[in-house]
Scaffold this active site. Structure first.
Site, PDB file in Angstrom:
ATOM      1  N   GLY A 102       0.830  -1.199   0.000  1.00 47.07           N
ATOM      2  CA  GLY A 102       0.000   0.000   0.000  1.00 47.07           C
ATOM      3  C   GLY A 102       0.860   1.243   0.000  1.00 47.07           C
ATOM      4  N   ALA A 103       1.930   1.193   0.814  1.00 49.59           N
ATOM      5  CA  ALA A 103       2.879   2.304   0.896  1.00 49.59           C
ATOM      6  C   ALA A 103       4.129   1.794   1.594  1.00 49.59           C
ATOM      7  CB  ALA A 103       2.271   3.481   1.658  1.00 49.59           C
TER       8      ALA A 103
ATOM      9  N   ASN B 178      10.036   4.631   3.294  1.00 52.80           N
ATOM     10  CA  ASN B 178      11.420   5.029   3.027  1.00 52.80           C
ATOM     11  C   ASN B 178      11.679   6.407   3.643  1.00 52.80           C
ATOM     12  OD1 ASN B 178      11.550   2.764   1.063  1.00 52.80           O
ATOM     13  ND2 ASN B 178      10.234   4.109  -0.133  1.00 52.80           N
TER      14      ASN B 178
ATOM     15  N   HIS C  50       0.093   6.626   8.890  1.00 53.78           N
ATOM     16  CA  HIS C  50       0.841   5.404   9.215  1.00 53.78           C
ATOM     17  C   HIS C  50       2.297   5.542   8.788  1.00 53.78           C
ATOM     18  CE1 HIS C  50       1.186   0.938   9.727  1.00 53.78           C
ATOM     19  NE2 HIS C  50       2.178   1.125   8.837  1.00 53.78           N
ATOM     20  N   GLU C  51       2.515   5.959   7.548  1.00 50.46           N
ATOM     21  CA  GLU C  51       3.889   6.028   7.040  1.00 50.46           C
ATOM     22  C   GLU C  51       4.691   7.108   7.754  1.00 50.46           C
ATOM     23  OE1 GLU C  51       4.688   3.537   5.330  1.00 50.46           O
ATOM     24  OE2 GLU C  51       2.608   2.931   5.049  1.00 50.46           O
TER      25      GLU C  51
ATOM     26  N   HIS D  40       6.139   6.111  11.038  1.00 51.23           N
ATOM     27  CA  HIS D  40       7.377   5.332  10.920  1.00 51.23           C
ATOM     28  C   HIS D  40       8.629   6.195  10.873  1.00 51.23           C
ATOM     29  CE1 HIS D  40       6.096   1.220  10.589  1.00 51.23           C
ATOM     30  NE2 HIS D  40       5.342   1.415   9.529  1.00 51.23           N
TER      31      HIS D  40
END
Length: 962
Positions: A346-347, A350, A382-383, A386
């Site tokens: 989904g993603a 990085n 969400h990303e 991270h």
């Protein structure tokens, strides 16, 4: 916090000198590169020509337990920095292959004497002089005697003439060529058509074990290093990487005009977080606090149609929220986010260059739905979570993946709630994560959040960790931890953890240490055991408890909840499947003090009630467990739902339904009691209880839509949904307006979808008329974006080839990814077997269905009662091809087996499933291995459940639908 190198001052100075020399020579090496490639035109993976300085690497089978036979790297060498130059070709060569060429230098320290250099390399063709070793200072580099590839463990092994001493710092230079394939792994190509012109993007996906496909590297998360990246690319394209661009110069390499883009060094990070992209994409941007550059990249047409505006608007606020929540500044100079036409996950988080499927980043304010908007918000949240938890502080090994993904899956709801405070996102975690993972974690074949390191070795086992347990159970358990510690204490412990281990690696116990200190430093916070002792029971043993409260006696007990009570748990637990359970509860509407259940059996006299009083435990589903009661209390709760359901919170109404249905499947309460919890739904108007009920009743649809029970089930659901359908017809002025509330819009979709599928006549005519209007005038779609998925599916199910072919045409012409996705799913709804078989064949042709969508399309077809046997026959016939295309590393591959077998409920289907496993042992199942075992377990349970409950369900539904 700055970079952490863990080297002495003198060695550090030497490394800086080496880095300066390497950077100065990059352009010179690049210019010479094309000439070297002209001499070495071997295909990727064939092995380069002989060389006097180093023998050609050969492929060696595994025959012994030498260091290169193990999947884990030896702990003798530690990387410090890389200089990587890559040149992707966006046009095919004479062999009709897309390739990339490159060279890299990895600086490493020797921490244990060795005469071997073992480094990851997969499907790379080393070229030129293959590899050269240089050491710093007065150390003379040992000669390389020989080298070879080990295919199974994906290592390049270099045998040295003499041993490297502890403390030696050396640099390994390699030159290589690889294929820029369309396999969605490593450095790969994505293709799309814009204005009739085919375009190629060079992009990357390194998680979990694909950096080694791009350049030789120490490809484990604990092997953090600084990466200096240079990209050679065609003029007219733009190059992106993790760091900000610091130089871009035009050049000519052997007659080829190129641009050479150099990026600032990254922070110290893991190889799986690297990203490289070359495209003709454009961006929109903003500057946060006049310091942080935020950019959204996408196809030119998508940006021109303002599909990136919403993502840009929410990114800044979400980043600012996390900076406050973590009490840690975003550590990079820029935040790029890019929407890719072809992307398997989904993603991907990085660091500094987050990659997305187009559906997860792009939002069209006219054509996209509320659901599309929420997906963009939650995936971005969400990303970006991270960037700190996962990137700044990283797991030491993949057995602790839940530390990354579970935490981000929890915090995304906080970030999304901050960006869109009217959506009540914090409530939706119950449906999307808690209830979702209960179904998997209630199986005897489940596994703990933290697995033993020896259980997670090869790439397939690593990919298998990217599952519902790591994401959703991780989120549920982290949420429970935050609830019983309180959010401020949790956030303080988290901040301490992140700042202490910045740019480093951890194991789960490090987090418990810092949360425990936060507890000890906060007056008034008391927990019955240490954070370690409490949380180890939730992370080191699989499953969860069902807590049973007997309100007649005050008895409170717990036991391991299994969906199939007859299944055998073969995984031992040092805790004997007993948990320390934090129970928030209320008595007759009044909140009570939190109670801890610390053993299998206890007594709480406060939970003893009589008369009209009632007890409800696990208020707001703050804990990760199910709740059962004595029959009297169940009766009082059901009566309350029927008489005054709003006396209970929305979440708890959903919880009562979900607990009851699953307790019934486990034979703890009767199936008819579970069904009774849905009788009040004709009065329910809120989304979350309705969604909980429909998901549970969907199990009945799957088990009975090929039997005589289905007619009675349709009649009952038609009776229950009719008032909700009429409610939305009324408040939307006969479907001409959109409900105001975010979740009300979702419930309108439920009302129409269920009403049509259950045979409400006026609904079917409404759907058909909307779709016919669109077919008559394709340039004007009268269907509101929120309702498109439901309308498309229903209209195609009611129609024939004409409706399907129209959808296919609109799918091929769609310029918005979310619209294409809706149509792709809807075409699986047809009831015509020949159309479904044709559609299945399309999944083998990437010009018709993109590789990233192939397995999900097959799975969607299997969700159709007509399509299920067709899809099952299809994957059995094509398993070898499907597995080799998607099964080795695709995170979504496991969903295919689980999705197709959801309806399996007969002995014949069980035997077919077992034979499928037996017939394909040599082919393998990759990341679907565990899911296949779970499918067998679920099918066995389904057979027993249908046998025991079919007659009772038919009788109850018949009585209630009349």
């Amino acid at each position: 916090m700055g970079k952490v190198y863990y080297v002495s001052k003198n060695v550090g100075l030497a490394l800086l000198v080496l880095a300066a020399i390497a950077l100065a020579t990059i352009v010179a090496l690049s210019i010479a590169y094309h000439k070297e490639r002209a001499k070495n035109r071997s295909r990727p993976g064939d092995g380069g020509p002989d060389s006097t300085s180093m023998p050609t690497p050969s492929t060696t089978p595994l025959t012994s337990k030498d260091p290169w036979d193990h999947y884990r790297l030896p702990q003798s060498l530690v990387p410090v920095s890389y200089n990587v130059t890559l040149w992707p070709r966006l046009e095919p060569n004479a062999d009709d292959l897309y390739i990339f060429t490159g060279h890299s230098a990895v600086v490493f320290r020797c921490v244990k004497e060795t005469d071997l250099i073992i480094i990851h390399s997969r499907r790379l063709n080393l070229t030129g002089n293959h590899a050269k070793l240089r050491c710093l200072g007065a150390v003379t580099a040992p000669a390389i005697l020989k080298s070879w590839f080990v295919v199974k463990t994906e290592f390049l092994v270099l045998q040295l003439r003499s041993r490297l001493a502890v403390g030696a710092t050396c640099a390994l230079h390699t030159e290589f060529q690889g294929e820029l394939a369309d396999d969605l792994e490593g450095f790969y190509r994505s293709e799309y058509v814009e204005d009739g012109v085919k375009k190629v993007v060079a992009t990357s996906q390194m998680q979990a074990t694909y950096a080694r496909k791009t350049f030789p590297c120490f490809d484990e998360p604990a092997m953090k290093a600084v990466f200096n990246v240079t990209i050679i690319h065609s003029r007219g394209t733009v190059a992106l990487s993790n760091g900000r661009e610091i130089d871009a110069a035009d050049s000519v390499i052997d007659g080829v005009p190129v641009k050479i883009t150099t990026f600032e060094p990254t922070e110290r990070m893991s190889s799986y977080l690297l990203a490289f992209i070359v495209s003709d994409f454009v961006s929109i941007q903003s500057n946060q606090n006049n310091k942080l550059l935020i950019r959204i990249w996408a196809r030119m047409k998508a940006i021109g149609e303002r599909q990136g505006d919403y993502a840009l608007n929410v990114t800044g606020p979400i980043l600012q929220f996390y900076e406050r929540y973590y009490n840690a500044t975003y550590p990079l100079s820029k935040s790029d986010q890019i929407a890719l036409p072809d992307f398997n996950a989904g993603a991907m988080e990085n660091w500094g260059l987050v990659t997305y499927r187009e559906t997860a980043l792009l939002y069209d304010p006219v054509m996209s739905s509320t659901g599309n908007k929420e997906r963009v918000t939650t995936v971005i949240a969400h990303e970006l979570a991270h960037m700190w938890f996962g990137n700044l502080v990283t797991l030491r090994w993949w057995n602790d993946l839940w530390l990354n993904e579970g935490f981000a899956s929890y915090v995304e709801y906080l970030g999304a709630d901050h960006a869109e405070p009217t959506w009540n996102m914090k409530d939706q975690i119950i449906l999307n994560e808690v209830h979702n993972v209960f179904a998997v974690d209630a199986l005897a074949s489940s596994h703990p959040l933290t697995r033993r390191e020896e259980e997670v070795n090869d790439p397939a086992q690593i990919s298998e960790m990217f599952n519902t347990i790591s994401y959703s159970k991780g989120a549920a358990v982290v949420r429970m931890l935050s609830e019983f510690l309180t959010e401020p204490v949790f956030a303080r412990g988290l901040s301490s953890y992140l700042n202490t281990f910045a740019f480093s690696n951890t194991v789960y116990t490090d987090l418990w240490d810092h949360l425990q200190r936060a507890v000890e430093n906060t007056p008034g916070i008391h927990i019955p055991h240490t954070v370690h002792d409490i949380m180890n029971r939730w992370t080191l043993q699989m499953g969860f408890p069902v807590v049973t409260i007997d309100t007649r006696t005050g008895s409170v007990t717990q036991r391991h909840f299994l969906l199939d009570s007859d299944s055998v748990v073969e995984r031992p637990s040092q805790f004997n499947y007993t948990w320390f359970v934090p129970i928030k509860w209320m008595k007759t509407g009044v909140e009570q003090q939190q109670y801890w259940l610390l053993q299998k059996t206890d007594t709480n006299s406060l939970m003893r009630v009589s008369g009209h009083d009632w007890v409800l435990a696990n208020t707001n589903v703050s804990g990760y467990f199910r709740v059962n009661y004595d029959l009297d209390n169940w009766g009082r709760l059901v009566s309350l739902l029927n008489s005054n359901h709003q006396a209970l919170s929305i979440i708890n109404r959903a919880q009562i339904i979900d607990d009851a249905f699953n307790l019934a499947r486990a034979k703890i309460i009767s199936t008819t009691l579970a069904l009774t919890t849905t009788k009040y739904l004709s009065k329910e108007r809120d989304y979350i209880p309705w969604e909980s009920a429909l998901r549970n009743l969907n199990y009945y649809i799957l088990m009975f839509d090929r039997t005589e029970v289905y007619g009675a089930l349709q009649a009952y659901l038609r009776k229950q949904i009719q008032p909700l359908f009429e409610h939305f017809k009324s408040i939307t002025a006969d479907w001409t307006k959109v409900p105001t509330g975010h979740t009300d819009q979702y419930n309108q979709i439920n009302a129409i979808g269920i009403a049509c599928s259950m045979g409400v006549g006026s609904c079917r005519e409404l759907i058909k008329s909307w779709y016919r209007q669109w077919m008559a005038n394709p340039s004007h779609n009268p269907i509101h974006p929120n309702l498109k998925s439901t309308v498309y599916c229903s209209a195609i199910a009611f129609g024939g080839a004409e409706e399907w072919d129209f959808a296919w045409t609109m799918f091929k012409n769609a310029t918005l990814a979310s619209e294409a996705s809706r149509l792709r799913s809807a075409m699986a709804c047809t009831k015509k077997p020949w159309l479904l078989n044709r559609y299945l064949e399309y999944t083998l042709d990437p010009t018709k269905i993109r590789k990233q969508d192939a397995t999900s399309t097959i799975q969607t077809i299997s969700g159709n009662v007509v399509g299920m046997p067709l899809a099952w026959n299809f994957i059995r016939a094509k398993w070898s091809y499907i597995f080799h295309q998607y099964g080795r590393g695709s995170f979504s591959f496991s969903n295919l087996v689980g999705g197709i077998t959801r309806r399996f409920s007969t002995e014949f289907e069980l035997q077919e499933l077992k034979k499928f496993k037996e017939d394909n042992l040599r082919v393998g199942f990759g990341s679907a291995t565990l899911v296949l075992e779970q499918a067998i377990e679920k099918t066995t349970a389904n057979i027993k459940w249908v046998t025991e409950n079919k007659a009772h369900v038919l009788q109850w539904l018949t009585d209630e639908s009349t």
